[in-house]
Write a protein that holds these residues in place. Structure first.
Motif, short mmCIF file in Angstrom:
data_model
loop_
_atom_site.label_atom_id
_atom_site.label_comp_id
_atom_site.label_asym_id
_atom_site.label_seq_id
_atom_site.Cartn_x
_atom_site.Cartn_y
_atom_site.Cartn_z
N ALA A 138 -0.66 -10.94 -13.06
CA ALA A 138 -1.87 -11.01 -13.88
C ALA A 138 -3.04 -10.36 -13.15
O ALA A 138 -3.81 -9.59 -13.74
N VAL A 139 -3.20 -10.65 -11.85
CA VAL A 139 -4.29 -10.08 -11.07
C VAL A 139 -4.12 -8.57 -10.93
O VAL A 139 -5.09 -7.79 -11.08
N ILE A 140 -2.89 -8.12 -10.66
CA ILE A 140 -2.64 -6.68 -10.49
C ILE A 140 -2.88 -5.92 -11.79
O ILE A 140 -3.50 -4.85 -11.81
N ILE A 141 -2.39 -6.48 -12.89
CA ILE A 141 -2.59 -5.83 -14.19
C ILE A 141 -4.07 -5.78 -14.55
O ILE A 141 -4.57 -4.78 -15.10
N ALA A 142 -4.81 -6.84 -14.23
CA ALA A 142 -6.25 -6.86 -14.51
C ALA A 142 -6.96 -5.76 -13.72
O ALA A 142 -7.82 -5.05 -14.25
N ALA A 143 -6.60 -5.61 -12.43
CA ALA A 143 -7.23 -4.57 -11.61
C ALA A 143 -6.87 -3.18 -12.13
O ALA A 143 -7.74 -2.30 -12.22
N ALA A 144 -5.59 -2.99 -12.48
CA ALA A 144 -5.17 -1.70 -13.01
C ALA A 144 -5.89 -1.39 -14.33
O ALA A 144 -6.30 -0.25 -14.59
N GLY A 145 -6.05 -2.42 -15.16
CA GLY A 145 -6.74 -2.24 -16.43
C GLY A 145 -8.19 -1.85 -16.23
O GLY A 145 -8.72 -0.99 -16.95
N LEU A 163 -2.12 3.81 -1.36
CA LEU A 163 -2.04 2.83 -0.27
C LEU A 163 -2.93 1.62 -0.55
O LEU A 163 -2.52 0.48 -0.33
N ALA A 164 -4.14 1.88 -1.02
CA ALA A 164 -5.06 0.78 -1.31
C ALA A 164 -4.48 -0.16 -2.36
O ALA A 164 -4.51 -1.39 -2.22
N PHE A 165 -3.91 0.42 -3.42
CA PHE A 165 -3.36 -0.40 -4.48
C PHE A 165 -2.10 -1.13 -4.01
O PHE A 165 -1.88 -2.30 -4.35
N SER A 166 -1.29 -0.47 -3.18
CA SER A 166 -0.05 -1.09 -2.69
C SER A 166 -0.36 -2.25 -1.76
O SER A 166 0.24 -3.34 -1.87
N VAL A 167 -1.29 -2.04 -0.83
CA VAL A 167 -1.66 -3.11 0.10
C VAL A 167 -2.28 -4.27 -0.66
O VAL A 167 -1.99 -5.45 -0.38
N MET A 168 -3.13 -3.96 -1.64
CA MET A 168 -3.74 -5.01 -2.45
C MET A 168 -2.66 -5.83 -3.16
O MET A 168 -2.70 -7.07 -3.17
N SER A 169 -1.67 -5.18 -3.73
CA SER A 169 -0.61 -5.88 -4.45
C SER A 169 0.19 -6.77 -3.50
O SER A 169 0.53 -7.91 -3.83
N THR A 170 0.47 -6.25 -2.29
CA THR A 170 1.23 -7.03 -1.31
C THR A 170 0.47 -8.28 -0.90
O THR A 170 1.04 -9.37 -0.81
N VAL A 171 -0.82 -8.13 -0.63
CA VAL A 171 -1.64 -9.27 -0.22
C VAL A 171 -1.68 -10.33 -1.32
O VAL A 171 -1.61 -11.53 -1.05
N ILE A 172 -1.74 -9.89 -2.56
CA ILE A 172 -1.79 -10.84 -3.69
C ILE A 172 -0.50 -11.62 -3.79
O ILE A 172 -0.49 -12.85 -3.96
N PHE A 173 0.65 -10.94 -3.66
CA PHE A 173 1.93 -11.64 -3.72
C PHE A 173 2.07 -12.63 -2.57
O PHE A 173 2.61 -13.73 -2.75
#
Length: 235
Positions: free
Chosen positions: A174-181, A153-163
């Motif tokens: 780029a931001v999502i991949i950086a966080a996942a990395g 949920l945390a990662f999904s909400v973060m991704s939605t907010v970024i988009f």
């Protein structure tokens, strides 16, 4: 040691800007190494990360042992007594007179401090029990399920907010991949350093998402949404 001048820093930046693609090799290599470490851990142990008592259940006892002992020594004592899968960790530095050791015993849970300390007692160690905790496999399994849901949920909400913030696929990815990395590399570090996955270390991974995304969003916003100057000057 001489400090770099503004001209020197400008020259360094120019070289990086003109050949930025070659510097992508560094994070790519770190990610590949991290995936290799996690894959090796899975093949060797059947799980990516070592599970702490919070998520696998069992008994956790902190002993204060007289004298200097090693974790291997304590684990071997329990192994010789027929208790497999026991892990021991030093708590702080030993001064040679007292050693604090945290012993994690997998399920089934032990009924009492006496049962947990019987092995050391029979081996002739002088010690005291500082802390005794136990958690059933059913409760720890439910905790793990809830932890996974919270992480997703945390990662999904973060991704939605970024988009929503960028409305552009390239910087968002780029931001999502950086966080996942960052998370993958941190998990690989946990494997290398022998840090188990507990409620505390899971919270640290969740905080890593927040700090990583916060930094990436601030930097990306300054570069992409400001209109003053060229892209190069804003960077």
């Amino acid at each position: 040691m001489e400090l770099a001048t503004g001209h020197d820093l400008g020259s360094i930046y120019d070289r990086v800007y003109e050949n930025y693609d070659r510097y992508l090799v560094v994070p790519a290599a770190l990610l590949l190494l991290a995936f290799a470490v996690l894959g090796f851990s899975y093949l060797q142990d059947g799980q990516v990360l070592e599970m702490g008592t919070d998520f696998q259940g069992g008994t956790e006892v902190q002993f204060q042992i007289n004298g200097s002992v090693t974790t291997d020594e304590i684990e071997n004592v329990y192994s010789d007594a027929g208790k497999t899968g026991v892990t021991a960790r030093l708590q702080g530095e030993s001064d040679g007179n007292i050693t604090n050791v945290l012993v994690q015993i997998p399920p089934p849970i032990l009924d009492s401090e006496e049962e947990a300390s019987q092995v050391l007692d029979q081996a002739g160690y002088a010690f005291s029990v500082e802390q005794f905790n136990q958690i059933s496999a059913a409760v720890s399994g439910e905790l793990f399920t809830q932890a996974v849901i919270a992480f997703v949920l945390a990662f999904s909400v973060m991704s939605t907010v970024i988009f929503i913030a960028f409305r552009d696929i390239t910087p968002s990815l780029a931001v999502i991949i950086a966080a996942a990395g960052d998370i993958v590399i941190a998990m690989a570090g946990m494997v290398i350093l022998g840090v188990p996955l507990t409620l505390g270390s899971l919270a640290a991974l969740l905080m890593l998402i927040g700090y990583s995304v916060d930094t990436d969003i601030v930097l990306s916003t300054r570069v992409l949404k400001r209109e003053r100057g060229s892209l190069r000057s804003r960077m």
